[in-house]
Design a protein around this motif. Sequence first.
Motif, short mmCIF file in Angstrom:
data_model
loop_
_atom_site.label_atom_id
_atom_site.label_comp_id
_atom_site.label_asym_id
_atom_site.label_seq_id
_atom_site.Cartn_x
_atom_site.Cartn_y
_atom_site.Cartn_z
N PHE A 1 19.03 -28.79 -20.06
CA PHE A 1 18.47 -29.01 -21.29
C PHE A 1 17.51 -27.72 -21.44
O PHE A 1 17.71 -27.13 -22.67
CB PHE A 1 17.61 -30.33 -21.88
CG PHE A 1 18.77 -31.33 -21.80
CD1 PHE A 1 19.39 -31.64 -22.87
CD2 PHE A 1 19.06 -32.09 -20.82
CE1 PHE A 1 20.35 -32.80 -23.21
CE2 PHE A 1 20.08 -33.21 -20.89
CZ PHE A 1 20.60 -33.54 -22.20
N PHE B 1 18.57 -25.23 -24.44
CA PHE B 1 17.84 -25.65 -25.78
C PHE B 1 16.34 -25.17 -25.88
O PHE B 1 15.73 -25.27 -26.92
CB PHE B 1 17.69 -27.13 -25.88
CG PHE B 1 19.17 -27.77 -26.26
CD1 PHE B 1 19.64 -27.71 -27.41
CD2 PHE B 1 19.81 -28.18 -25.10
CE1 PHE B 1 20.88 -28.16 -27.70
CE2 PHE B 1 20.91 -28.94 -25.50
CZ PHE B 1 21.41 -28.65 -26.80
N ILE C 1 14.33 -35.16 -25.61
CA ILE C 1 15.88 -34.91 -26.37
C ILE C 1 15.71 -34.91 -27.53
O ILE C 1 16.21 -34.08 -28.33
CB ILE C 1 16.57 -35.90 -25.65
CG1 ILE C 1 16.85 -35.98 -24.25
CG2 ILE C 1 17.92 -35.96 -26.38
CD1 ILE C 1 17.28 -34.86 -23.83
N CYS D 1 16.53 -31.13 -28.79
CA CYS D 1 17.86 -31.12 -29.00
C CYS D 1 18.22 -31.56 -30.54
O CYS D 1 19.08 -30.80 -31.30
CB CYS D 1 18.59 -32.02 -28.20
SG CYS D 1 18.41 -31.53 -26.56
N LYS E 1 14.98 -29.63 -33.08
CA LYS E 1 14.87 -28.23 -32.61
C LYS E 1 13.41 -27.82 -32.74
O LYS E 1 13.05 -26.71 -33.36
CB LYS E 1 15.89 -27.49 -33.67
CG LYS E 1 17.28 -27.99 -33.78
CD LYS E 1 17.85 -27.50 -32.69
CE LYS E 1 19.29 -27.93 -32.57
NZ LYS E 1 20.27 -27.79 -31.37
#
Length: 477
Positions: free
Chosen positions: A32, A36, A158, A162, A165
């Motif tokens: 991740f 991200f 998360i 994700c 943002k």
Amino acid sequence: MSAIDEGIVKKTGLYFIGNSASKIIMAIIIPFYAYFVSVEELGVFDYSQTIMSTVSPIMFLALWEAILRFLVAEKDEEQRNHVIATSVRIILFIIIMMSATSIIIAFTSSQVAMYTFLMIIVYGAAQVWQYYARALKFNQVYVVSSIIGTILNFTMLILMICVLKMGGKGLFWSYIIGQLSIIVVIEFKIRVLKYLKIGTFQWHLLWQMLRFSLPLVLNLASVFLISGFGRMIITSQLGAYDNGLYSFAMKFGIIISTLGTVISMALIEEAIIKNEEKDIDQYFSNIIQFVFKLFLTMCIFAIPFISIFYHFISNTGYSESYTLVPIFLVYALVMTMSTNVGAIFQARSKTNILFYTTVFGAVTTIILSYLTVNHYGILGVAFAQILGGLTMLLLRWLFAKRLIHFVVRWNKIVALSFIYGLVVFACINGANVMGIVTSVIAMLVVLYLNKDMIIDMKNIKKGNKALEQPVAKDLNS
């Protein structure tokens, strides 16, 4: 005396569950980060975590170490109540003062500075409450709080990076929320604050605790300097991008060091309890040799899988950090061994030795980092970090041999070290086929060399055989 004491096994198992949850999540979340979070954002967050780890022991006076030492060693229940009442009052005073300071920072400084200060508060407080849980033998509460904190941290991470943002801000807030949840869970189960009424504040007791913990303040801060100064100088000299690469590669070493952390946690507690026993020398010799071989084996097995992972992220900016990973695995091994050897000093209340050896390691790291950063970049700083850790380990080893008699055989350790170097060379410099073939052969050889250790671990699981004989045999091999 068995190779791996039953108390060590039980406590290591519990602490492994509690700590491995966060490290497993860390392993899951690395992809991740790769997709991200920008390298620069990770570099800024990691820099703040370095400051947090270095400053927290200073702000909280490393009182969590004294809490563990005094509660584990104290048999009188009334005196234990006084220990908790005295320590928790000081901790609450520190938290209140730091919280007031964070409010001022929020209005007068940058957001990153505010987030960093909040992390210092929640990290330090979580450490204290976790040590209360360990010292009061609420090990299951310790485990549950760690797992809940990890799950909440992961969930918020998360959601924030994700879904929402939030980038770097998400990294800060998810960590703060995760640490806060640890404090809440432990307080809900143990009710540490109730001891404010049960026990009384005693100045002489506080002084005794500070005499024990204050040498550890600079020791812990110096330990974090060994691991964190490189990030500081990289950020200041090379920038946040290079620190992001440095931080990303180091995460693999942190994952590997999980077991070493929990072993040292259990070892320190058992060492305090067993300090006066006659066979303490044999006890430490067995544990140190076992841990050394175990960690070398873990490093050897980790390299091929890490190589495969980097193949899948080859199109991201983080792929440049690949060559740093083997260095940080070695660093994780060195620091783990240093911590475990250092357990004897805490058992003997020789915390000043921990401080002196750590300072030498930190000074070595700082000097070498300054000398290498401009010529060799992050690679030079990484090697400086290893040499700083080695300095600390060697000094602790020499001092420990004056307190107890170490009997550690080096033949298999040297052989495993050579195999590790061979696997690293094959995976980084060789073709894919060469790396796979070399790794498979190396793993088979490692399993053969560790057959005695594997038998020991099976016997622990079955609980049907004493381990003293196999280890004595291995020590003489």
